[in-house]
Design a protein around this motif. Structure first.
Motif, PDB file in Angstrom:
ATOM      1  N   LYS A 237       0.862  -1.036   0.108  1.00 49.32           N
ATOM      2  CA  LYS A 237      -0.120   0.145   0.051  1.00 49.32           C
ATOM      3  C   LYS A 237       0.624   1.396   0.103  1.00 49.32           C
ATOM      4  CE  LYS A 237      -0.886   0.211   5.080  1.00 49.32           C
ATOM      5  NZ  LYS A 237      -1.703   0.023   5.967  1.00 49.32           N
ATOM      6  N   ASP A 238       1.946   1.251   0.818  1.00 47.51           N
ATOM      7  CA  ASP A 238       2.865   2.505   1.080  1.00 47.51           C
ATOM      8  C   ASP A 238       3.491   2.757  -0.535  1.00 47.51           C
ATOM      9  OD1 ASP A 238       2.111   2.876   3.592  1.00 47.51           O
ATOM     10  OD2 ASP A 238       4.048   1.608   4.287  1.00 47.51           O
ATOM     11  N   ASN A 239       3.877   1.772  -1.134  1.00 48.48           N
ATOM     12  CA  ASN A 239       4.659   2.058  -2.262  1.00 48.48           C
ATOM     13  C   ASN A 239       3.509   2.174  -3.583  1.00 48.48           C
ATOM     14  OD1 ASN A 239       7.241   1.379  -1.496  1.00 48.48           O
ATOM     15  ND2 ASN A 239       6.988  -0.506  -1.770  1.00 48.48           N
ATOM     16  N   PHE A 240       2.636   1.735  -3.333  1.00 46.90           N
ATOM     17  CA  PHE A 240       1.270   1.908  -4.465  1.00 46.90           C
ATOM     18  C   PHE A 240       0.963   3.238  -4.432  1.00 46.90           C
ATOM     19  CE2 PHE A 240      -3.074   1.606  -6.057  1.00 46.90           C
ATOM     20  CZ  PHE A 240      -2.959   0.781  -6.750  1.00 46.90           C
ATOM     21  N   LEU A 241       1.001   3.804  -2.961  1.00 49.99           N
ATOM     22  CA  LEU A 241       0.261   5.184  -3.001  1.00 49.99           C
ATOM     23  C   LEU A 241       1.415   6.128  -3.387  1.00 49.99           C
ATOM     24  CD1 LEU A 241      -1.549   7.382  -1.753  1.00 49.99           C
ATOM     25  CD2 LEU A 241      -0.238   7.181   0.356  1.00 49.99           C
ATOM     26  N   HIS A 244       1.470   5.608  -7.558  1.00 50.16           N
ATOM     27  CA  HIS A 244       0.105   5.992  -8.265  1.00 50.16           C
ATOM     28  C   HIS A 244      -0.443   7.382  -7.765  1.00 50.16           C
ATOM     29  CE1 HIS A 244       0.887   2.551 -10.550  1.00 50.16           C
ATOM     30  NE2 HIS A 244       0.939   1.686  -9.694  1.00 50.16           N
ATOM     31  N   ASP A 245      -0.130   7.574  -6.365  1.00 53.94           N
ATOM     32  CA  ASP A 245      -1.064   8.597  -6.076  1.00 53.94           C
ATOM     33  C   ASP A 245      -2.413   8.345  -5.633  1.00 53.94           C
ATOM     34  OD1 ASP A 245      -1.164  11.144  -4.808  1.00 53.94           O
ATOM     35  OD2 ASP A 245      -1.716  12.377  -6.603  1.00 53.94           O
ATOM     36  N   VAL A 246      -2.600   7.359  -5.349  1.00 56.95           N
ATOM     37  CA  VAL A 246      -4.060   6.809  -4.873  1.00 56.95           C
ATOM     38  C   VAL A 246      -3.805   5.504  -4.100  1.00 56.95           C
ATOM     39  CG1 VAL A 246      -4.414   5.063  -6.745  1.00 56.95           C
ATOM     40  CG2 VAL A 246      -6.200   5.976  -5.765  1.00 56.95           C
ATOM     41  N   LYS A 247      -4.682   5.345  -3.090  1.00 57.68           N
ATOM     42  CA  LYS A 247      -4.709   4.316  -2.050  1.00 57.68           C
ATOM     43  C   LYS A 247      -5.035   3.051  -2.604  1.00 57.68           C
ATOM     44  CE  LYS A 247      -5.470   7.206   1.974  1.00 57.68           C
ATOM     45  NZ  LYS A 247      -6.103   7.519   3.181  1.00 57.68           N
ATOM     46  N   LEU A 248      -4.314   1.888  -2.117  1.00 53.11           N
ATOM     47  CA  LEU A 248      -4.995   0.428  -2.669  1.00 53.11           C
ATOM     48  C   LEU A 248      -5.827   0.074  -1.675  1.00 53.11           C
ATOM     49  CD1 LEU A 248      -4.709  -2.021  -4.328  1.00 53.11           C
ATOM     50  CD2 LEU A 248      -2.654  -2.727  -2.617  1.00 53.11           C
ATOM     51  N   ASP A 307      -5.631  -1.119 -14.887  1.00 54.52           N
ATOM     52  CA  ASP A 307      -4.856  -1.760 -13.749  1.00 54.52           C
ATOM     53  C   ASP A 307      -5.436  -1.549 -12.417  1.00 54.52           C
ATOM     54  OD1 ASP A 307      -4.188   0.688 -13.512  1.00 54.52           O
ATOM     55  OD2 ASP A 307      -1.991   0.617 -13.901  1.00 54.52           O
ATOM     56  N   PHE A 308      -4.779  -1.784 -11.394  1.00 56.41           N
ATOM     57  CA  PHE A 308      -5.279  -1.558  -9.873  1.00 56.41           C
ATOM     58  C   PHE A 308      -5.450  -0.325  -9.514  1.00 56.41           C
ATOM     59  CE2 PHE A 308      -5.155  -6.198  -9.614  1.00 56.41           C
ATOM     60  CZ  PHE A 308      -5.524  -6.433  -8.237  1.00 56.41           C
ATOM     61  N   ALA A 309      -4.344   0.401 -10.008  1.00 54.26           N
ATOM     62  CA  ALA A 309      -4.493   1.974  -9.882  1.00 54.26           C
ATOM     63  C   ALA A 309      -5.626   2.574 -10.416  1.00 54.26           C
ATOM     64  CB  ALA A 309      -2.972   2.704 -10.057  1.00 54.26           C
ATOM     65  N   GLY A 310      -5.560   2.335 -11.705  1.00 53.57           N
ATOM     66  CA  GLY A 310      -6.758   2.826 -12.728  1.00 53.57           C
ATOM     67  C   GLY A 310      -8.188   2.469 -12.080  1.00 53.57           C
ATOM     68  N   VAL A 311      -8.191   1.148 -11.493  1.00 49.60           N
ATOM     69  CA  VAL A 311      -9.726   1.041 -11.111  1.00 49.60           C
ATOM     70  C   VAL A 311      -9.910   1.832  -9.521  1.00 49.60           C
ATOM     71  CG1 VAL A 311     -10.920  -0.833  -9.740  1.00 49.60           C
ATOM     72  CG2 VAL A 311      -9.797  -1.346 -11.906  1.00 49.60           C
ATOM     73  N   GLU A 312      -8.935   1.777  -8.953  1.00 52.16           N
ATOM     74  CA  GLU A 312      -9.023   2.536  -7.543  1.00 52.16           C
ATOM     75  C   GLU A 312      -9.355   4.103  -7.946  1.00 52.16           C
ATOM     76  OE1 GLU A 312      -9.464   1.571  -4.727  1.00 52.16           O
ATOM     77  OE2 GLU A 312      -8.694  -0.544  -4.587  1.00 52.16           O
ATOM     78  N   ARG A 313      -8.651   4.764  -8.726  1.00 49.22           N
ATOM     79  CA  ARG A 313      -8.719   6.142  -9.149  1.00 49.22           C
ATOM     80  C   ARG A 313     -10.280   6.373  -9.646  1.00 49.22           C
ATOM     81  NH1 ARG A 313      -4.511   6.213 -12.125  1.00 49.22           N
ATOM     82  NH2 ARG A 313      -3.016   6.705 -10.494  1.00 49.22           N
TER      83      ARG A 313
END
Length: 422
Positions: A237-241, A244-248, A307-313
């Motif tokens: 989650k930390d690296n993801f944020l 991608h500037d969005v939380k996982l 991708d995961f970031a796109g879905v979360e965003r």
């Protein structure tokens, strides 16, 4: 005089409720200016004026129901701000004042016209200029109209109401009697508050009942061990944020799992149209969002390509728009499958209702630590979640529904496959 009408809104939306007038009578408006906020079954939309001028009449008040094509206001393109009516609409009563200074002979000559005018116009009746004009057009005697205004002023809608035939009046009286009988039967002995249902709440109620009447809805359940997802999320989650500037969150895992399962069981991504099944080759996933005005289901388009970031965003953006009442019609249309998360409110188990014409909806619930028996017969405490899949049995057989839910369980309990797929 130009008329502002309710425009075409969107497919399947033909009516709404006047939520708020953004301008008032006598205001100067420009072409394209928003004049009224309309509450529809899905979102609130602003109706713009197609004309520049002065708003001289508001036909439909706040809280009134209107349909596409209805006239809600009138604009005088040549009017001046602050004036109530245009010259075209103003009643011509000036000659009446001039007659006071005429000679007796002139008055005698004019008396037949005065009597005629008195018979036709009923000048002693208090009525707006628009109401007088409407009465002249319909040939209605103003003195026969009962105004709803507490001050006794007749408005255009009073004139329109008076045009209804005696049969309508009889039906109205009959309805009032039935209503009176009903109210007597359901009268409360203790204080109550009656609140008018919003247009959206009325539509939600109607649609939910329709779905249960028109589909063969069943629900199947399973449970998923969230250990792997929670561990993976905690590590990344930390690296993801940072990246991608969005939380996982959890929703991206469930969305990707649903897409993977839908590819294996295409009938759950279909809908019935007449005597045909439409098998959709795209994956627009609706995410149910609760707002103060009711549940809305904005759609994550082409979730299989994100991708995961796109879905979360995308989920985050749609959620903010829903809470800020900024959703547009295209945000809500065309979903192929829906996910609803009752777990955010503490739900342990539920049977979600289909979002027609879709044939499947996945219900998520809260995560509870429970003692679970492992394959080696050891007992471990695991974070568990119940899943519920409601489906239309007309399209989906029980075997497919169960296998679909099992596949989602497998993908979530081994989420690395989801990461590899994208």
């Amino acid at each position: 005089m130009k008329e502002i009408k309710i425009p075409e809104l969107a497919e399947s939306i033909t009516e709404g409720t006047i939520a708020e007038w953004l301008v008032k009578k006598g205001d100067k408006i420009e072409k394209g200016d928003p004049v009224v906020e309309l509450e529809t079954e899905k979102v609130n939309v602003e109706v713009n004026s197609d004309f520049a001028g002065v708003l001289v009449e508001i036909v439909s008040e706040e809280g009134e129901d209107v349909e596409v094509g209805d006239i809600i206001a009138k604009v005088d393109e040549n009017g001046e701000a602050g004036g109530e009516t245009s010259e075209e609409e103003a009643p011509k009563e000036e000659p009446k004042e001039e007659k006071k200074e005429q000679s007796p002979k002139q008055e005698q000559k004019e008396s037949p016209k005065k009597e005629e005018k008195s018979d036709e116009g009923k000048q002693d009746v208090i009525a707006s200029p628009a109401a007088r004009k409407r009465a002249r057009e319909l040939g209605i005697d103003l003195s026969s109209i009962s105004p709803r205004d507490p001050l006794g002023r007749i408005r255009p809608e009073d004139v329109d109401a008076a045009t209804k035939g005696s049969s309508d009046k009889k039906e109205e009286k009959s309805a009032k009697k039935e209503q009176s009988k009903s109210s007597e039967k359901t009268e409360f002995d203790k204080p109550v508050e009656r609140v008018k249902m919003s247009r959206r709440r009325q539509t939600i109620a109607k649609r939910l009942v329709e779905v249960q009447h028109e589909s063969a809805m069943l629900t199947t359940f399973n449970e998923v061990d969230m250990t792997a997802v929670m561990n993976l999320r905690s590590k990344r989650k930390d690296n993801f944020l940072k990246k991608h500037d969005v939380k996982l969150g959890f929703m991206s895992f469930f969305t990707k799992a649903v897409v993977g399962a839908l590819k294996e069981f295409p009938l759950i991504n279909a809908e019935i149209q007449g005597k045909e099944l439409v098998l959709k080759k795209f994956y627009d996933i609706g995410i149910a969002v609760s707002t103060d005005e009711g549940l809305v289901v904005p759609v994550v388009r082409d979730a299989d390509r994100l991708d995961f970031a796109g879905v979360e965003r995308e989920i985050g953006n749609l959620g903010k728009k829903a809470q800020n009442k900024e959703l547009q019609m295209n945000d809500l249309q065309g979903g192929t499958f829906t996910i609803t998360n009752g777990g955010t409110f503490g739900s342990m188990l539920s049977t979600p209702i289909l979002n027609a014409p879709q044939v499947g909806i996945l219900g998520m619930h809260n995560i509870i630590k429970r003692a679970m028996v492992m394959p080696d017969d050891s007992i471990e405490v695991r974070p568990m979640m119940y899943l519920a899949l409601s489906y239309d049995h007309r399209v989906v057989d029980g075997k497919e529904a169960v296998q679909f839910l099992v596949r989602i369980k497998q993908l979530l309990e081994d989420p690395y496959d989801l990461l590899l797929e994208g």
